[in-house]
Design a protein around this motif. Structure first.
Motif, mmCIF file in Angstrom:
data_model
loop_
_atom_site.group_PDB
_atom_site.id
_atom_site.type_symbol
_atom_site.label_atom_id
_atom_site.label_comp_id
_atom_site.label_asym_id
_atom_site.label_seq_id
_atom_site.Cartn_x
_atom_site.Cartn_y
_atom_site.Cartn_z
ATOM 1 N N MET A 1 1.416 31.652 -35.965
ATOM 2 C CA MET A 1 1.486 30.666 -34.896
ATOM 3 C C MET A 1 2.667 31.018 -34.002
ATOM 4 O O MET A 1 3.811 31.043 -34.458
ATOM 5 C CB MET A 1 1.653 29.258 -35.478
ATOM 6 N N LEU A 2 2.365 31.322 -32.725
ATOM 7 C CA LEU A 2 3.354 31.881 -31.824
ATOM 8 C C LEU A 2 3.529 31.003 -30.593
ATOM 9 O O LEU A 2 2.672 30.192 -30.272
ATOM 10 C CB LEU A 2 2.946 33.291 -31.404
ATOM 11 N N GLY A 3 4.656 31.193 -29.903
ATOM 12 C CA GLY A 3 4.978 30.390 -28.739
ATOM 13 C C GLY A 3 4.508 31.006 -27.436
ATOM 14 O O GLY A 3 3.542 31.772 -27.389
ATOM 15 N N ASP A 4 5.233 30.712 -26.355
ATOM 16 C CA ASP A 4 4.881 31.200 -25.027
ATOM 17 C C ASP A 4 5.388 32.626 -24.811
ATOM 18 O O ASP A 4 6.336 33.079 -25.463
ATOM 19 C CB ASP A 4 5.494 30.299 -23.951
ATOM 20 N N SER A 5 4.761 33.317 -23.869
ATOM 21 C CA SER A 5 5.216 34.628 -23.377
ATOM 22 C C SER A 5 5.374 35.663 -24.482
ATOM 23 O O SER A 5 6.328 36.442 -24.493
ATOM 24 C CB SER A 5 6.540 34.458 -22.606
ATOM 25 N N VAL A 6 4.439 35.663 -25.423
ATOM 26 C CA VAL A 6 4.431 36.695 -26.464
ATOM 27 C C VAL A 6 3.906 37.983 -25.838
ATOM 28 O O VAL A 6 2.802 38.017 -25.295
ATOM 29 C CB VAL A 6 3.548 36.264 -27.651
ATOM 30 N N ASN A 62 7.495 33.500 -35.661
ATOM 31 C CA ASN A 62 6.305 32.858 -36.204
ATOM 32 C C ASN A 62 6.659 31.413 -36.536
ATOM 33 O O ASN A 62 7.481 31.148 -37.412
ATOM 34 C CB ASN A 62 5.837 33.606 -37.454
ATOM 35 N N GLU A 63 6.044 30.465 -35.848
ATOM 36 C CA GLU A 63 6.406 29.061 -35.995
ATOM 37 C C GLU A 63 6.010 28.477 -37.346
ATOM 38 O O GLU A 63 6.423 27.364 -37.687
ATOM 39 C CB GLU A 63 5.806 28.252 -34.851
ATOM 40 N N ILE A 64 5.241 29.214 -38.129
ATOM 41 C CA ILE A 64 4.962 28.765 -39.495
ATOM 42 C C ILE A 64 6.257 28.769 -40.307
ATOM 43 O O ILE A 64 6.448 27.936 -41.197
ATOM 44 C CB ILE A 64 3.894 29.661 -40.159
ATOM 45 N N LEU A 65 7.158 29.718 -39.980
ATOM 46 C CA LEU A 65 8.494 29.748 -40.587
ATOM 47 C C LEU A 65 9.495 29.364 -39.499
ATOM 48 O O LEU A 65 10.019 30.217 -38.793
ATOM 49 C CB LEU A 65 8.807 31.143 -41.134
ATOM 50 N N SER A 66 9.753 28.114 -39.357
ATOM 51 C CA SER A 66 10.584 27.599 -38.264
ATOM 52 C C SER A 66 11.987 28.198 -38.290
ATOM 53 O O SER A 66 12.651 28.215 -39.325
ATOM 54 C CB SER A 66 10.674 26.071 -38.363
ATOM 55 N N GLY A 67 12.399 28.724 -37.127
ATOM 56 C CA GLY A 67 13.777 29.208 -36.971
ATOM 57 C C GLY A 67 14.032 30.609 -37.475
ATOM 58 O O GLY A 67 15.161 31.096 -37.393
ATOM 59 N N LYS A 68 13.017 31.300 -37.991
ATOM 60 C CA LYS A 68 13.229 32.644 -38.527
ATOM 61 C C LYS A 68 12.611 33.683 -37.610
ATOM 62 O O LYS A 68 11.484 33.521 -37.148
ATOM 63 C CB LYS A 68 12.634 32.765 -39.927
ATOM 64 N N GLU A 69 13.368 34.762 -37.362
ATOM 65 C CA GLU A 69 12.857 35.863 -36.543
ATOM 66 C C GLU A 69 12.302 36.969 -37.432
ATOM 67 O O GLU A 69 12.718 37.152 -38.566
ATOM 68 C CB GLU A 69 13.972 36.440 -35.667
ATOM 69 N N GLY A 70 11.369 37.727 -36.862
ATOM 70 C CA GLY A 70 10.812 38.875 -37.566
ATOM 71 C C GLY A 70 9.388 38.630 -38.018
ATOM 72 O O GLY A 70 8.869 37.523 -37.947
ATOM 73 N N GLY A 71 8.755 39.681 -38.504
ATOM 74 C CA GLY A 71 7.341 39.636 -38.850
ATOM 75 C C GLY A 71 7.056 39.058 -40.215
ATOM 76 O O GLY A 71 6.514 39.748 -41.095
#
Length: 226
Positions: A1-6, A62-71
């Motif tokens: 689940m991703l945000g804007d401007s990916v 990935n908004e499934i893991l709120s606040g974490k960057e990376g794949g």
């Protein structure tokens, strides 16, 4: 689940392959030394590397893991945090097709073909976004991935989605260009919403029904030969 401007670089990065990443582990298991890992851009002819690099940009969120960057993501099968590649393989083993949910301008940036190819190889069958960048939308169809848009006034936040839901897209076998189709969202409170099919032409629909443009061409050659 991703945000804007990916961007397509978020989806399929061209940068260095990290040793701890699924792609790095794949190379290590084949006795490739770390100094020779090189970059995803240099290994774009190897689908095993590129599918492991899909959604693996170190800056993707990935908004499934709120606040974490990376794949990374949470597998709702084993309830464990893991790389998106490993989770995708876990879902594949359980015959569960995947959907990407995103915000506005999904797939913006360069027309990186692997952004669509890697998505398909991970088992993603559809992308639901608020809007698409033109070329990436076309590339998704060319790989047999269905682009769908939320109706005006709806998005992942308005609908309260968190990624744990099961989605059932209705009427895929009866698609028409730019038509509205139903999607059932199964969670604690089941919802039925409409989505806009972003297959815009009859030819694009032919590509999608064939499973992608390569399959469409192969089928055409076989038909002519027979």
């Amino acid at each position: 689940m991703l945000g804007d401007s990916v961007t397509t670089d978020h989806i399929s990065p061209a940068g260095a392959i990290k040793p701890e990443s699924p792609a790095g582990q794949y190379l290590s298991e084949r006795q490739v030394s770390r100094q020779n890992y090189n970059s995803f851009g240099s290994r774009r002819g190897n689908h095993e590397i590129m599918m492991r690099g899909t959604f693996a940009n170190i800056r993707i969120r990935n908004e499934i893991l709120s606040g974490k960057e990376g794949g990374y993501t949470l597998s709702f099968i084993s309830n464990r945090e893991m790389s998106i590649y490993d989770a995708a393989m876990e879902y594949k083993e359980n015959n569960i097709p995947l959907i990407v949910i995103a915000g506005k301008e999904y797939g913006m940036g360069s027309s990186r073909d692997w952004a669509a190819k890697g998505t398909k190889l991970l088992g993603v069958r559809a992308v639901i976004a608020e809007s698409f960048e033109r070329i990436h939308r076309s590339n998704l169809i060319g790989m047999g991935v269905l682009p769908l848009e939320f109706m005006e006034g709806q998005n992942r936040k308005v609908l309260g989605l968190n990624g744990s839901e099961k989605l059932s897209i209705k009427g895929i076998n009866n698609l028409k260009p730019n038509s509205n189709i139903e999607c059932e969202i199964l969670s604690q409170n089941t919802k039925l919403i409409k989505l806009k099919c972003r297959i815009d032409t009859r030819k694009e629909l032919d590509y999608f029904r064939a499973g992608g443009i390569l399959q469409y061409i192969l089928n055409s050659i076989i038909d002519k030969a027979s």
